[in-house]
Design an enzyme around this catalytic site. Structure first.
Site, short mmCIF file in Angstrom:
data_model
loop_
_atom_site.label_atom_id
_atom_site.label_comp_id
_atom_site.label_asym_id
_atom_site.label_seq_id
_atom_site.Cartn_x
_atom_site.Cartn_y
_atom_site.Cartn_z
N ASP A 79 39.19 38.71 39.84
CA ASP A 79 38.33 39.86 40.13
C ASP A 79 38.39 40.95 39.05
O ASP A 79 37.90 42.06 39.29
CB ASP A 79 38.72 40.47 41.48
CG ASP A 79 38.23 39.62 42.66
OD1 ASP A 79 37.01 39.35 42.71
OD2 ASP A 79 39.04 39.24 43.51
N CYS A 82 30.66 48.41 40.63
CA CYS A 82 31.99 47.77 40.50
C CYS A 82 32.34 47.39 39.08
O CYS A 82 33.51 47.29 38.74
CB CYS A 82 32.06 46.49 41.31
SG CYS A 82 31.17 46.52 42.82
N HIS A 101 33.45 48.07 50.91
CA HIS A 101 33.82 49.38 50.39
C HIS A 101 32.80 50.45 50.81
O HIS A 101 31.66 50.12 51.15
CB HIS A 101 33.82 49.35 48.85
CG HIS A 101 34.95 48.59 48.23
ND1 HIS A 101 34.76 47.62 47.27
CD2 HIS A 101 36.29 48.66 48.42
CE1 HIS A 101 35.94 47.13 46.88
NE2 HIS A 101 36.88 47.74 47.58
N GLU A 112 35.88 49.03 38.45
CA GLU A 112 35.76 50.25 39.25
C GLU A 112 36.92 50.44 40.22
O GLU A 112 37.35 51.56 40.48
CB GLU A 112 34.44 50.21 40.06
CG GLU A 112 34.38 51.28 41.12
CD GLU A 112 33.09 51.26 41.92
OE1 GLU A 112 32.83 50.28 42.62
OE2 GLU A 112 32.36 52.24 41.83
C1 CIR Z 1 37.11 41.93 45.91
O1 CIR Z 1 37.02 41.49 47.04
O2 CIR Z 1 37.99 42.74 45.60
C2 CIR Z 1 36.14 41.47 44.86
N1 CIR Z 1 35.78 40.10 45.11
C3 CIR Z 1 34.90 42.34 44.86
C4 CIR Z 1 35.17 43.76 44.47
C5 CIR Z 1 33.93 44.57 44.34
N2 CIR Z 1 34.24 45.88 43.95
C6 CIR Z 1 33.57 46.96 44.32
O3 CIR Z 1 32.67 46.86 45.14
N3 CIR Z 1 33.96 48.13 43.85
#
Ligand code: CIR
Length: 264
Positions: free
Chosen positions: A60, A247, A160, A65
């Site tokens: 990831d 992100c 989030h 972000e």
């Molecule tokens: C997660 O679950 O942490 C990642 N697959 C996706 C993170 C996305 N980040 C965000 O929306 N700030």
């Protein structure tokens, strides 16, 4: 100078964390091409793209972000709620320390940057499965000294806070009211996502424009009707990893003489 810190898509992206979506095969080659378009959109809006070191073994890591909150005064390095994501923060701390003094969220606090929505001097903090009360308290303890107010916000049915709401102009939010209540942000005005596009609330504001997924054309039209310039980017693969456009970067103003000696 407007800086956008990004990071290469990891070859292991398909092993990403997933909370609300079933696993759907991710084409990493396509994800890399989409990410290049995203970085191009950032540049077209005047940002200097600075790539953090690649982290090929961290699935990831492209979602930078979540690792940091950058304010005019300092950077706060988070402690991500997902254990697999905690090793992502060190290299981000190194990059950001070229621009800002660095503070940190410590155990037992957890904070994901995707839960942090800064509107003026108010930092809205989503109470998600990734951000806990200890993290919220630590964050408040660091940033209140600069006059920021920290406001916790309940969210429902998404990863989030910024999966539910983002800022698209000084006085305007883009929101999915099934995930978060608009009253939490009064007196801000809102544009609602199209009902068929529940994942469309995540837009990345750069000046008077937004970088926005081409996946959500009806919501894009609503934004344009509200006077927002929409720069459309493909992000189908990243969306399968529960990522969006905010992100994939950390955007901030930096003095032009600061930063690392070479930028991408
Ligand atoms: C997660 O679950 O942490 C990642 N697959 C996706 C993170 C996305 N980040 C965000 O929306 N700030």
């Amino acid at each position: 100078m407007l800086i956008a810190v990004t990071r290469a898509v990891s070859p292991t992206l398909a092993d990403c964390e997933l909370t609300h979506l079933p696993r759907d095969p991710i084409n990493v080659v396509t994800a890399i091409a989409e990410h290049a378009r995203y970085e191009e959109a950032l540049r077209s809006l005047g940002a200097t793209v600075v790539r953090a070191p690649a982290e090929p073994t961290l699935p990831d890591a492209v979602f930078v972000e979540d690792t940091a909150l950058v304010l005019d005064e300092a950077a706060v390095i988070t402690r991500p709620g997902a254990r697999s994501r905690r090793p992502e923060v060190e290299s981000m701390a190194t990059v950001l320390s070229a621009y800002k003094s660095v503070h940190r969220i410590e155990s037992p606090g957890t904070v994901d940057g995707g839960d942090l929505l800064l509107v003026g001097r108010t930092l809205y903090v989503g109470l998600s499965s990734r951000t806990n009360r200890a993290g919220l308290a630590q964050l408040g303890g660091v940033i209140r000294q600069w006059g920021y107010e920290v406001v916790p916000v309940p969210i429902d049915g998404c990863l989030h806070l910024k999966s539910a709401v983002t800022q698209v102009a000084d006085d305007l939010l883009l929101i999915n009211e099934r995930r978060v209540r608009a009253e939490c942000f009064a007196p801000m005005e809102v544009v609602r996502v199209a009902p068929e596009e529940p994942d469309g609330a995540n837009a990345l504001r750069i000046g008077t424009a937004v970088i926005y997924p081409s996946l959500y054309p009806q919501t894009a039209e609503r934004l344009e009707r509200a006077g927002i310039r929409v720069v459309s980017v493909p992000c189908r693969e990243v969306a399968k990893a529960e990522g969006g456009v905010t992100c994939c970067s950390v955007v901030f103003e930096a003095p032009s003489q600061s930063g690392p000696p070479s930028v991408a």
